[in-house]
Design an enzyme around this catalytic site. Sequence first.
Site, PDB file in Angstrom:
ATOM      1  N   HIS A   1      26.695  48.940  40.048  1.00  0.00           N
ATOM      2  CA  HIS A   1      25.608  48.887  39.363  1.00  0.00           C
ATOM      3  C   HIS A   1      25.534  50.217  38.216  1.00  0.00           C
ATOM      4  CE1 HIS A   1      21.321  49.003  38.585  1.00  0.00           C
ATOM      5  NE2 HIS A   1      21.299  47.674  39.174  1.00  0.00           N
TER       6      HIS A   1
ATOM      7  N   ASP B   1      22.630  41.775  44.663  1.00  0.00           N
ATOM      8  CA  ASP B   1      23.267  40.326  44.662  1.00  0.00           C
ATOM      9  C   ASP B   1      24.350  40.160  45.732  1.00  0.00           C
ATOM     10  OD1 ASP B   1      23.032  40.499  41.245  1.00  0.00           O
ATOM     11  OD2 ASP B   1      21.927  39.483  42.339  1.00  0.00           O
TER      12      ASP B   1
HETATM   13  C1  SDX Z   1      22.133  43.075  38.434  1.00  0.00           C
HETATM   14  O1  SDX Z   1      20.501  46.864  35.621  1.00  0.00           O
HETATM   15  C2  SDX Z   1      20.105  46.380  36.686  1.00  0.00           C
HETATM   16  O2  SDX Z   1      19.144  46.722  36.940  1.00  0.00           O
HETATM   17  C3  SDX Z   1      20.434  45.046  37.234  1.00  0.00           C
HETATM   18  C4  SDX Z   1      19.887  44.545  38.280  1.00  0.00           C
HETATM   19  C5  SDX Z   1      18.528  44.149  38.285  1.00  0.00           C
HETATM   20  O3  SDX Z   1      17.740  44.150  39.211  1.00  0.00           O
HETATM   21  O4  SDX Z   1      18.034  43.782  37.126  1.00  0.00           O
HETATM   22  O5  SDX Z   1      20.198  45.415  39.262  1.00  0.00           O
HETATM   23  C6  SDX Z   1      20.559  43.146  38.591  1.00  0.00           C
HETATM   24  O6  SDX Z   1      22.474  42.670  37.488  1.00  0.00           O
HETATM   25  C7  SDX Z   1      23.105  43.721  39.579  1.00  0.00           C
HETATM   26  C8  SDX Z   1      24.596  43.573  39.218  1.00  0.00           C
HETATM   27  C9  SDX Z   1      25.244  42.350  39.538  1.00  0.00           C
HETATM   28  N1  SDX Z   1      26.356  42.277  38.878  1.00  0.00           N
HETATM   29  C10 SDX Z   1      27.645  42.234  39.641  1.00  0.00           C
HETATM   30  O7  SDX Z   1      27.438  42.256  40.924  1.00  0.00           O
HETATM   31  C11 SDX Z   1      28.915  41.868  38.925  1.00  0.00           C
HETATM   32  C12 SDX Z   1      30.110  43.035  39.261  1.00  0.00           C
HETATM   33  N2  SDX Z   1      29.422  44.453  38.947  1.00  0.00           N
HETATM   34  C13 SDX Z   1      30.155  44.871  37.851  1.00  0.00           C
HETATM   35  O8  SDX Z   1      30.555  43.787  36.894  1.00  0.00           O
HETATM   36  C14 SDX Z   1      29.766  46.068  37.256  1.00  0.00           C
HETATM   37  O9  SDX Z   1      29.589  47.027  38.460  1.00  0.00           O
HETATM   38  C15 SDX Z   1      28.196  46.090  36.784  1.00  0.00           C
HETATM   39  C16 SDX Z   1      28.164  44.993  35.406  1.00  0.00           C
HETATM   40  C17 SDX Z   1      27.173  45.660  37.446  1.00  0.00           C
HETATM   41  C18 SDX Z   1      27.919  47.596  35.908  1.00  0.00           C
HETATM   42  O10 SDX Z   1      28.878  47.739  35.235  1.00  0.00           O
HETATM   43  P1  SDX Z   1      28.955  49.145  34.295  1.00  0.00           P
HETATM   44  O11 SDX Z   1      27.825  49.871  34.526  1.00  0.00           O
HETATM   45  O12 SDX Z   1      29.409  48.773  32.730  1.00  0.00           O
HETATM   46  O13 SDX Z   1      30.156  49.830  34.884  1.00  0.00           O
HETATM   47  P2  SDX Z   1      31.676  49.444  34.404  1.00  0.00           P
HETATM   48  O14 SDX Z   1      31.986  47.901  34.208  1.00  0.00           O
HETATM   49  O15 SDX Z   1      32.029  50.419  33.344  1.00  0.00           O
HETATM   50  O16 SDX Z   1      32.586  50.009  35.803  1.00  0.00           O
HETATM   51  C19 SDX Z   1      32.859  51.460  35.973  1.00  0.00           C
HETATM   52  C20 SDX Z   1      34.338  51.257  36.678  1.00  0.00           C
HETATM   53  C21 SDX Z   1      35.412  50.368  36.014  1.00  0.00           C
HETATM   54  O17 SDX Z   1      36.600  50.939  36.223  1.00  0.00           O
HETATM   55  P3  SDX Z   1      37.315  52.118  35.461  1.00  0.00           P
HETATM   56  O18 SDX Z   1      37.431  51.446  33.883  1.00  0.00           O
HETATM   57  O19 SDX Z   1      36.454  53.362  35.642  1.00  0.00           O
HETATM   58  O20 SDX Z   1      38.646  52.111  36.272  1.00  0.00           O
HETATM   59  O21 SDX Z   1      33.944  50.602  37.977  1.00  0.00           O
HETATM   60  C22 SDX Z   1      34.931  49.555  37.987  1.00  0.00           C
HETATM   61  C23 SDX Z   1      35.236  48.958  36.502  1.00  0.00           C
HETATM   62  O22 SDX Z   1      36.463  48.437  36.311  1.00  0.00           O
HETATM   63  N3  SDX Z   1      33.714  48.365  38.441  1.00  0.00           N
HETATM   64  C24 SDX Z   1      34.375  47.476  39.428  1.00  0.00           C
HETATM   65  C25 SDX Z   1      33.405  46.887  39.592  1.00  0.00           C
HETATM   66  N4  SDX Z   1      32.136  47.216  39.089  1.00  0.00           N
HETATM   67  C26 SDX Z   1      32.643  48.199  38.328  1.00  0.00           C
HETATM   68  N5  SDX Z   1      35.695  47.150  39.773  1.00  0.00           N
HETATM   69  C27 SDX Z   1      35.639  46.183  40.596  1.00  0.00           C
HETATM   70  N6  SDX Z   1      34.635  45.518  41.287  1.00  0.00           N
HETATM   71  C28 SDX Z   1      33.407  45.586  40.534  1.00  0.00           C
HETATM   72  N7  SDX Z   1      32.300  44.903  41.216  1.00  0.00           N
END
Ligand code: SDX
Length: 430
Positions: free
Chosen positions: A309, A366
């Site tokens: 998140h 989710d």
């Molecule tokens: C919602 O914003 C809100 O409030 C949203 C929400 C709401 O109520 O409105 O809470 C609802 O959208 C919840 C999130 C649902 N999405 C997912 O579950 C999709 C999977 N999650 C990711 O795609 C990610 O965690 C996000 C999109 C939710 C957040 O992404 P960020 O903040 O841009 O973080 P990032 O992608 O830069 O990740 C940081 C690191 C990265 O690794 P490094 O580059 O540091 O090596 O964490 C890793 C990412 O690769 N990472 C994950 C991961 N999520 C982040 N690795 C594996 N699996 C994951 N799910």
Amino acid sequence: MSQFAELTLEGKTYQLPVLEGTEGEKAIDINKLRDLTGYITLDSGYKNTGATKSAITFLDGELGILHYRGYPIEELAEKSTFLEVAYLLIYGDLPNKEEFFDFENNIKRRTMVNEDIHKIYDGFPVNAHPMGVMSALASALAVFYPGSISAHPKKDYDVVDLQIKRLLAKMPTLAAWAYKNSQGHPVNYPKNKYSYIENFLYMMFAVPAEDYEQVPEVVDALDKLLILHADHEQNCSTSTVRLVGSSHVSLYSAVSAGISSLWGPLHGGANQEVIEMLERIKDDGGNVDKYVAKAKDKNDDFRLMGFGHRVYKNFDPRAKIIKKACDNVLSKLGVHDPMLDIAKKLEEAALTDDYFVERKLYPNVDFYSGIIYRALGIPTNMFTVMFALGRLPGWIAQWKEMREEDQPIGRPRQIYTGAVNRAYVPMEQR
Ligand code: SDX
């Protein structure tokens, strides 16, 4: 706390005001930065940038706190109802009996939609994703109820309040009809004897051949899920509603944009992706370690959907409540879903793995919600529609706050990195 932040650029020092919110959040006010210094800031994904002040929702990502208008989400999920929470978010306080009676009945009287809207469904392919249908139909409301494109929530209070009640009333009807059309079933028209949630479930699941019976456990579970999704400060879809609304389009059009944004798999679309991911793991022998490894592998674009998140660097408090409700609802309904076992194994494997611990990746709202939706009989491709029905009051409240404050049209700046000063050359000379 100092009232100013000092910034030194090219030998000159500037003072920028500092402000603190009621929950202790601090910000440097850069409204005058470009006028003072000629510089802008750059912050892709707005990870460090506040777009607005707001009095609606507070969340603390480190402590896993979520409050709607100052009320803890845990209390509201346990003691309130979705419609009461909608009133709280939109009007700022919990309603008294008369206020709630008027609100609920005003909404009940508006659950029907113009029959010409019903004809629009015939234009969609039978396998149309309901989020695409919902975004189109929310936008259609702006043309079916045209007289209010730039109505102001204070100057045109009655016009806007009617828009608000029409949206809250009609979206469940539009959503249930999208489902019925995808099944090739006749639609059910709303019945005012039912509560808000009961009406939606009736329109979704009643079939002409049988009498429809409400299941209290299902009604309660859905009510709680919608409360948990009702608002979440400046998330992607809410920021979309605010930005689109800042050009003074109607609330209907701004909500239509919000639905499109929520559809994305990184945002609200994740709840559908989670179930599809769990099904993939189940079909692959339930080997969760294999998928945890894939999620960590930079060369593999597989992500653990429902994990991570932007703000919560601790457990998403909503996920905690939903996980607990999962066991409760499934046992009450006598449902055993192997997906829940896989989800728990996956969570356990990830939360003991350094990759996830170092990046503070925890289950988000989710991760478990889809398992309850399945137990309630809601099909996978309707999961994000459920998220949209839950988030609707939050979008409305945030749009209303933005317009009430007469905030300017949103128009971010950029740093240009393209070609410079090129002279046009006729095609024959290229
Ligand atoms: C919602 O914003 C809100 O409030 C949203 C929400 C709401 O109520 O409105 O809470 C609802 O959208 C919840 C999130 C649902 N999405 C997912 O579950 C999709 C999977 N999650 C990711 O795609 C990610 O965690 C996000 C999109 C939710 C957040 O992404 P960020 O903040 O841009 O973080 P990032 O992608 O830069 O990740 C940081 C690191 C990265 O690794 P490094 O580059 O540091 O090596 O964490 C890793 C990412 O690769 N990472 C994950 C991961 N999520 C982040 N690795 C594996 N699996 C994951 N799910």
